[in-house]
Write an enzyme that holds these catalytic residues in place. Structure first.
Site, PDB file in Angstrom:
ATOM      1  N   GLU A 117      -9.226  -4.010  30.201  1.00 22.74           N
ATOM      2  CA  GLU A 117      -9.559  -5.265  29.503  1.00 22.74           C
ATOM      3  C   GLU A 117     -10.051  -6.343  30.483  1.00 22.74           C
ATOM      4  O   GLU A 117      -9.567  -7.480  30.476  1.00 22.74           O
ATOM      5  CB  GLU A 117      -8.352  -5.773  28.700  1.00 22.74           C
ATOM      6  N   GLU A 262      -5.881   1.588  22.859  1.00 22.86           N
ATOM      7  CA  GLU A 262      -4.510   1.151  22.589  1.00 22.86           C
ATOM      8  C   GLU A 262      -4.406   0.722  21.139  1.00 22.86           C
ATOM      9  O   GLU A 262      -5.256  -0.029  20.652  1.00 22.86           O
ATOM     10  CB  GLU A 262      -4.128  -0.067  23.460  1.00 22.86           C
TER      11      GLU A 262
END
Ligand SMILES: *[C@@H]1O[C@H](CO)[C@@H](O)[C@H](O)[C@H]1NC(C)=O
Ligand SMILES: *[C@@H]1O[C@H](CO)[C@@H](O)[C@H](O)[C@H]1NC(C)=O
Ligand SMILES: *[C@@H]1O[C@H](CO)[C@@H](O)[C@H](O)[C@H]1NC(C)=O
Ligand SMILES: *[C@@H]1O[C@H](CO)[C@@H](O)[C@H](O)[C@H]1NC(C)=O
Length: 477
Positions: A117, A262
């Site tokens: 990220e 995720e």
């Protein structure tokens, strides 16, 4: 039977296999991580065939060898600038952390996740200029190692890299301030046959917005659907995923494979983080993807990694107290709730085997000490700053403790994280060690597991007693 039908059967078999296989994120930001061998056994026992790692810990990868479990190995953001500026560094990384494990330990590495990220706004743009060059260098290194057919690069991104100008999925495009970069990354991934990896968090939608319709976070279809020009969305996951599909489509990459890097729900540390919601979300998600139906814009199997496998008590609580409670298993490998993963596991998760605990003892507040003793407040804040008090507070698993129990919880957390050292239960005259388990209701006062020292240190630990025994034997004779 002709070759055509053989191929068709093979294709069907492959699709079915993919549709049934759920992955899990295995993070190790814990004061006491479970030994890798125990986790690998737990993965196998639960039929989990894919793991995603956040770095390339040697022991973790070695333990995955021979398991046949597919591995996505991660590169932390801190390494991006080095890998971006030096092809040599990328080659070394791939040689040490991919090639060796494939050739000597037979680890089934399939992806390298370059960064994690990296474009989150909390990073202030620190990784904007290094992520794509790092991806490129790792890809070149993989090709040089001759692994390009087996190992694909990708970059797990938060769903905030895209947005919708209309609030509907059909308005999806990449976030305006990083749009050119995102298109360059997607183009690069596409040229190398790599997937787009995205993390999607309905829990965070609920956490950030008190007016978010709760039912829309789940998969029961109880919410008022969103009508996107005749396409109906009954849950925020589908809508979010399709916003990405539209963004890819709009920029000419409509066929790019997507991996959900995720997805999950925490069980503690917030009023919406509890076992009931986590089970409802994760089970709902498993059922949602089990038929291989996909989303309105992208029918077909969904490739996903649950977040996460095990709780991690050393994660930063900057996002919120829930951050340490994403596991479907507790830190010591106990299932938190019944979850049917659609694998060999049929309903009940199977707990970790061979976990070694410290002694059955706890640190608590002395019964005769007054609550207003001046030592209490500083002791609790010290214990909580170095221990883990994220299960205390409104709506959490230990939110119903009275003040005295609350204080004991903090003391015990510090004591256990410090391996039950005598000196870790010496809050000045106000604490004591007890053999009576103070756990009550949903609130578990944990006992820590034995620290794991890793392969090399384990050998030291094994040899040290031998040396001691030898020394004693020598001194006797
Ligand atoms: C391999 O990965 C580990 C863990 O992320 C890292 O510390 C190490 O520097 C890497 N090795 C090389 C040669 O880059
Ligand atoms: C981002 O900027 C804020 C405010 O300027 C600062 O507090 C924070 O430490 C920065 N974060 C990083 C990762 O650089
Ligand atoms: C226990 O501690 C938590 C966190 O420090 C606090 O929010 C809560 O109000 C406390 N409970 C009581 C009964 O004091
Ligand atoms: C703890 O108690 C002992 C004996 O009652 C006393 O001498 C000592 O000063 C106390 N220590 C603290 C830090 O209160």
């Amino acid at each position: 039977m002709g070759w055509g039908s053989v191929m068709l059967l093979l294709a069907v078999a492959l699709v079915c296999q993919r549709a049934n296989s759920i992955g899990a994120n295995w993070g190790t930001q814990a004061s006491h991580p479970l030994p890798p061998d125990i986790v690998v056994r737990m993965l196998i026992d639960n039929g989990i065939q894919k793991v995603k790692l956040f770095d390339a810990e040697y022991d973790t990868l070695r333990a995955l060898g021979k398991s046949r479990i597919e591995v996505m190995v991660g590169i932390p953001n801190e390494m991006l600038s080095t890998l971006a500026s030096s092809l040599k560094a990328a080659e070394k990384w791939v040689a040490k952390n991919v090639s060796t494990h494939i050739s000597t330990d037979n680890v089934n590495i399939r992806y390298v996740a370059v960064g994690n990220e990296p474009f989150l706004s909390t990073y202030n743009g620190s990784y904007l200029s290094t992520t794509l060059p790092a991806l490129r260098n790792i890809q070149i290194a993989i090709i040089k190692a001759g692994l390009q057919n087996q190992v694909k690069v990708t970059c797990p991104l938060n769903a905030d890299v895209y947005e919708s100008s209309t609030t509907f999925p059909s308005g999806g495009d990449f976030r305006a301030n990083i749009r050119d970069l995102m298109i360059a990354i997607v183009k690069f991934l596409s040229e190398n046959g790599s997937p787009f990896t995205v993390n999607i968090y309905p829990f965070i939608s609920l956490y950030n917005d008190a007016n978010f319709p709760v039912d829309y976070a789940f998969f029961d279809g109880n919410s008022q659907p969103m009508n996107d020009g005749g396409t109906f969305y009954y849950n925020v996951f589908d809508a979010n995923y399709d916003t990405l599909v539209h963004a890819l489509d709009k920029n000419g990459f409509g066929n790019m494979p997507i991996i959900i890097g995720e997805i999950g729900w925490p069980t503690d540390g917030d009023k919406n983080a509890n076992v009931e919601y986590a089970r409802k979300f994760n089970q709902g998600f498993m059922v949602h993807i089990s038929g291989g139906k996909g989303t309105p814009r992208r029918p077909g199997p969904i490739d996903a990694y649950l977040f996460s496998l095990i709780d991690e008590d050393a994660k930063s609580v900057q996002p919120g107290y829930f951050e340490r409670h994403w596991g479907i298993f507790t830190f010591d490998g106990l299932p938190k709730y019944a979850l049917n993963l659609g694998t060999t596991n049929t309903g009940a998760l199977i707990q970790a085997k061979g976990v070694r605990y410290l002694q059955q003892k706890w640190c608590v507040m002395k019964p005769n000490v007054r609550l207003d003793d001046p030592q209490v407040a500083p002791s609790v804040s010290y214990a909580c700053s170095l221990g883990d008090c994220t299960s205390l507070g409104v709506g959490t698993s230990c939110g119903n403790l009275d003040l005295r129990e609350n204080i004991s919880y903090a003391f015990n957390s510090y004591y256990q994280i410090n391996d039950q050292l005598d000196t870790a239960c010496k809050f000045p005259n106000i604490s004591e060690v007890t053999k009576t388990n103070p756990s009550t209701g949903t609130c578990r006062f944990p006992i820590m597991i034995e620290p794991y020292y890793g392969g090399a240190a384990r050998e030291r630990r094994f040899f040290f007693p031998l040396l001691m025994a030898a020394a004693i034997a020598l001194s006797i004779f």
